[in-house]
Design a protein around this motif. Structure first.
Motif, PDB file in Angstrom:
ATOM      1  N   LYS A   1      -7.589 115.380 -57.660  1.00  0.00           N
ATOM      2  CA  LYS A   1      -8.964 115.571 -57.180  1.00  0.00           C
ATOM      3  C   LYS A   1      -9.129 116.851 -56.368  1.00  0.00           C
ATOM      4  N   GLY A   2      -8.021 117.483 -55.984  1.00  0.00           N
ATOM      5  CA  GLY A   2      -8.092 118.683 -55.159  1.00  0.00           C
ATOM      6  C   GLY A   2      -8.514 118.380 -53.733  1.00  0.00           C
ATOM      7  N   GLN A   3      -8.258 117.158 -53.281  1.00  0.00           N
ATOM      8  CA  GLN A   3      -8.649 116.741 -51.937  1.00  0.00           C
ATOM      9  C   GLN A   3      -7.518 116.980 -50.953  1.00  0.00           C
ATOM     10  N   GLU A   4      -7.905 117.274 -49.732  1.00  0.00           N
ATOM     11  CA  GLU A   4      -6.967 117.413 -48.623  1.00  0.00           C
ATOM     12  C   GLU A   4      -5.859 118.414 -48.915  1.00  0.00           C
ATOM     13  N   LEU A   5      -6.184 119.463 -49.652  1.00  0.00           N
ATOM     14  CA  LEU A   5      -5.194 120.509 -49.876  1.00  0.00           C
ATOM     15  C   LEU A   5      -5.013 121.276 -48.574  1.00  0.00           C
ATOM     16  N   PRO A   6      -3.774 121.621 -48.214  1.00  0.00           N
ATOM     17  CA  PRO A   6      -3.541 122.317 -46.956  1.00  0.00           C
ATOM     18  C   PRO A   6      -4.218 123.688 -46.890  1.00  0.00           C
ATOM     19  N   CYS A   7      -4.451 124.279 -48.045  1.00  0.00           N
ATOM     20  CA  CYS A   7      -5.031 125.620 -48.098  1.00  0.00           C
ATOM     21  C   CYS A   7      -5.888 125.725 -49.366  1.00  0.00           C
ATOM     22  N   LYS A   8      -7.041 126.358 -49.266  1.00  0.00           N
ATOM     23  CA  LYS A   8      -7.948 126.480 -50.409  1.00  0.00           C
ATOM     24  C   LYS A   8      -7.292 127.219 -51.582  1.00  0.00           C
ATOM     25  N   ASP A   9      -6.393 128.148 -51.267  1.00  0.00           N
ATOM     26  CA  ASP A   9      -5.717 128.927 -52.309  1.00  0.00           C
ATOM     27  C   ASP A   9      -4.755 128.094 -53.146  1.00  0.00           C
ATOM     28  N   GLN A  10      -4.503 126.861 -52.746  1.00  0.00           N
ATOM     29  CA  GLN A  10      -3.554 126.021 -53.462  1.00  0.00           C
ATOM     30  C   GLN A  10      -4.213 125.172 -54.546  1.00  0.00           C
ATOM     31  N   ASP A  11      -5.483 125.369 -54.773  1.00  0.00           N
ATOM     32  CA  ASP A  11      -6.173 124.654 -55.846  1.00  0.00           C
ATOM     33  C   ASP A  11      -5.799 125.331 -57.167  1.00  0.00           C
ATOM     34  N   ASP A  12      -5.013 124.645 -57.969  1.00  0.00           N
ATOM     35  CA  ASP A  12      -4.437 125.237 -59.171  1.00  0.00           C
ATOM     36  C   ASP A  12      -4.575 124.268 -60.340  1.00  0.00           C
ATOM     37  N   PRO A  13      -5.130 124.708 -61.477  1.00  0.00           N
ATOM     38  CA  PRO A  13      -5.317 123.792 -62.607  1.00  0.00           C
ATOM     39  C   PRO A  13      -4.012 123.259 -63.188  1.00  0.00           C
ATOM     40  N   GLN A  14      -2.968 124.061 -63.187  1.00  0.00           N
ATOM     41  CA  GLN A  14      -1.707 123.581 -63.752  1.00  0.00           C
ATOM     42  C   GLN A  14      -1.058 122.541 -62.835  1.00  0.00           C
ATOM     43  N   THR A  15      -1.245 122.674 -61.534  1.00  0.00           N
ATOM     44  CA  THR A  15      -0.758 121.645 -60.608  1.00  0.00           C
ATOM     45  C   THR A  15      -1.508 120.343 -60.863  1.00  0.00           C
ATOM     46  N   ARG A  16      -2.822 120.436 -61.071  1.00  0.00           N
ATOM     47  CA  ARG A  16      -3.610 119.226 -61.383  1.00  0.00           C
ATOM     48  C   ARG A  16      -3.146 118.616 -62.701  1.00  0.00           C
ATOM     49  N   GLN A  17      -2.870 119.453 -63.688  1.00  0.00           N
ATOM     50  CA  GLN A  17      -2.380 118.968 -64.978  1.00  0.00           C
ATOM     51  C   GLN A  17      -1.068 118.219 -64.805  1.00  0.00           C
ATOM     52  N   TYR A  18      -0.147 118.792 -64.064  1.00  0.00           N
ATOM     53  CA  TYR A  18       1.142 118.152 -63.833  1.00  0.00           C
ATOM     54  C   TYR A  18       0.999 116.887 -62.993  1.00  0.00           C
ATOM     55  N   ALA A  19       0.041 116.890 -62.078  1.00  0.00           N
ATOM     56  CA  ALA A  19      -0.195 115.690 -61.267  1.00  0.00           C
ATOM     57  C   ALA A  19      -0.696 114.540 -62.139  1.00  0.00           C
ATOM     58  N   VAL A  20      -1.550 114.835 -63.114  1.00  0.00           N
ATOM     59  CA  VAL A  20      -2.027 113.803 -64.043  1.00  0.00           C
ATOM     60  C   VAL A  20      -0.856 113.263 -64.859  1.00  0.00           C
ATOM     61  N   LEU A  21      -0.020 114.154 -65.347  1.00  0.00           N
ATOM     62  CA  LEU A  21       1.154 113.741 -66.118  1.00  0.00           C
ATOM     63  C   LEU A  21       2.060 112.832 -65.278  1.00  0.00           C
ATOM     64  N   SER A  22       2.319 113.236 -64.048  1.00  0.00           N
ATOM     65  CA  SER A  22       3.188 112.448 -63.172  1.00  0.00           C
ATOM     66  C   SER A  22       2.548 111.118 -62.805  1.00  0.00           C
ATOM     67  N   LEU A  23       1.259 111.126 -62.559  1.00  0.00           N
ATOM     68  CA  LEU A  23       0.570 109.878 -62.238  1.00  0.00           C
ATOM     69  C   LEU A  23       0.677 108.904 -63.409  1.00  0.00           C
ATOM     70  N   GLY A  24       0.522 109.403 -64.613  1.00  0.00           N
ATOM     71  CA  GLY A  24       0.668 108.555 -65.787  1.00  0.00           C
ATOM     72  C   GLY A  24       2.070 107.989 -65.907  1.00  0.00           C
ATOM     73  N   ARG A  25       3.076 108.827 -65.662  1.00  0.00           N
ATOM     74  CA  ARG A  25       4.464 108.352 -65.731  1.00  0.00           C
ATOM     75  C   ARG A  25       4.722 107.252 -64.706  1.00  0.00           C
ATOM     76  N   VAL A  26       4.264 107.490 -63.474  1.00  0.00           N
ATOM     77  CA  VAL A  26       4.468 106.504 -62.411  1.00  0.00           C
ATOM     78  C   VAL A  26       3.748 105.210 -62.761  1.00  0.00           C
ATOM     79  N   CYS A  27       2.525 105.335 -63.220  1.00  0.00           N
ATOM     80  CA  CYS A  27       1.711 104.152 -63.500  1.00  0.00           C
ATOM     81  C   CYS A  27       2.249 103.353 -64.685  1.00  0.00           C
ATOM     82  N   LEU A  28       2.782 104.030 -65.666  1.00  0.00           N
ATOM     83  CA  LEU A  28       3.337 103.317 -66.811  1.00  0.00           C
ATOM     84  C   LEU A  28       4.665 102.645 -66.485  1.00  0.00           C
TER      85      LEU A  28
END
Length: 175
Positions: free
Chosen positions: A75-102
């Motif tokens: 969601k890009g929430q509570e990022l320590p710095c605005k410059d850390q909003d990165d689409p590939q990090t979000r993509q990897y976070a979705v992948l990891s969330l799916g792995r954890v959830c499955l």
């Protein structure tokens, strides 16, 4: 792609060799890295991938904490710095969330956080000089939705969607 392959290797190594204490240390380090305001984007990508690579059996009661951290990244929430909003990090976070959830049966608030995060990922229409970078996030989110619904239908050990509302919410995102 190299980071994803490294996370896959970590997944295999952790499942075979890591004890619960080491997994707890890893979780602490990865979550601390995500909170650092001066951390590089590449390191943040690695942290979210590694959170998804840890064995679910060893996450134990920290599974909720990991799910919440990955959902915040998506969601890009509570990022320590605005410059850390990165689409590939979000993509990897979705992948990891799916792995954890499955791998780790999510219930209650955890499952609600997963569904909300996947919904947020499906609404990622970010663009930059590379074009529609949000599509990277949406593509992985579609794969995760399909995997969650397939696991539900097959009755696998993964997440148990509590009612038809959660299933309907996920299914509606596919169209």
């Amino acid at each position: 792609a190299i980071q994803v392959a490294a996370a896959d290797a970590l997944r295999t190594l952790a499942a075979k060799r890591f004890k619960a204490e080491l997994v707890a240390k890893c979780i602490d380090n990865y979550l601390a890295g995500l909170r650092k305001p001066d951390e590089t984007i590449a390191a943040r990508r690695g942290f979210v991938l590694c959170l998804g690579a840890l064995p679910a059996s060893a996450l134990g009661d920290r599974g909720s904490e990991v799910i919440a951290a990955l959902a915040r990244e998506i969601k890009g929430q509570e990022l320590p710095c605005k410059d850390q909003d990165d689409p590939q990090t979000r993509q990897y976070a979705v992948l990891s969330l799916g792995r954890v959830c499955l791998d780790l049966p999510a219930h209650g608030e955890d499952l609600a956080a997963v569904v909300a995060a996947v919904e947020a990922a499906m609404g990622d229409y970010a663009t930059d000089r590379r074009g529609d970078v949000g599509s990277w996030v949406r593509e992985v989110a579609l794969e995760i939705i399909a995997a969650l619904l397939e696991a539900q239908q097959a009755g696998l050990a993964g997440p148990r969607l509590p009612d038809c509302t959660a299933t309907t919410r996920l299914f509606s995102l596919l169209f």
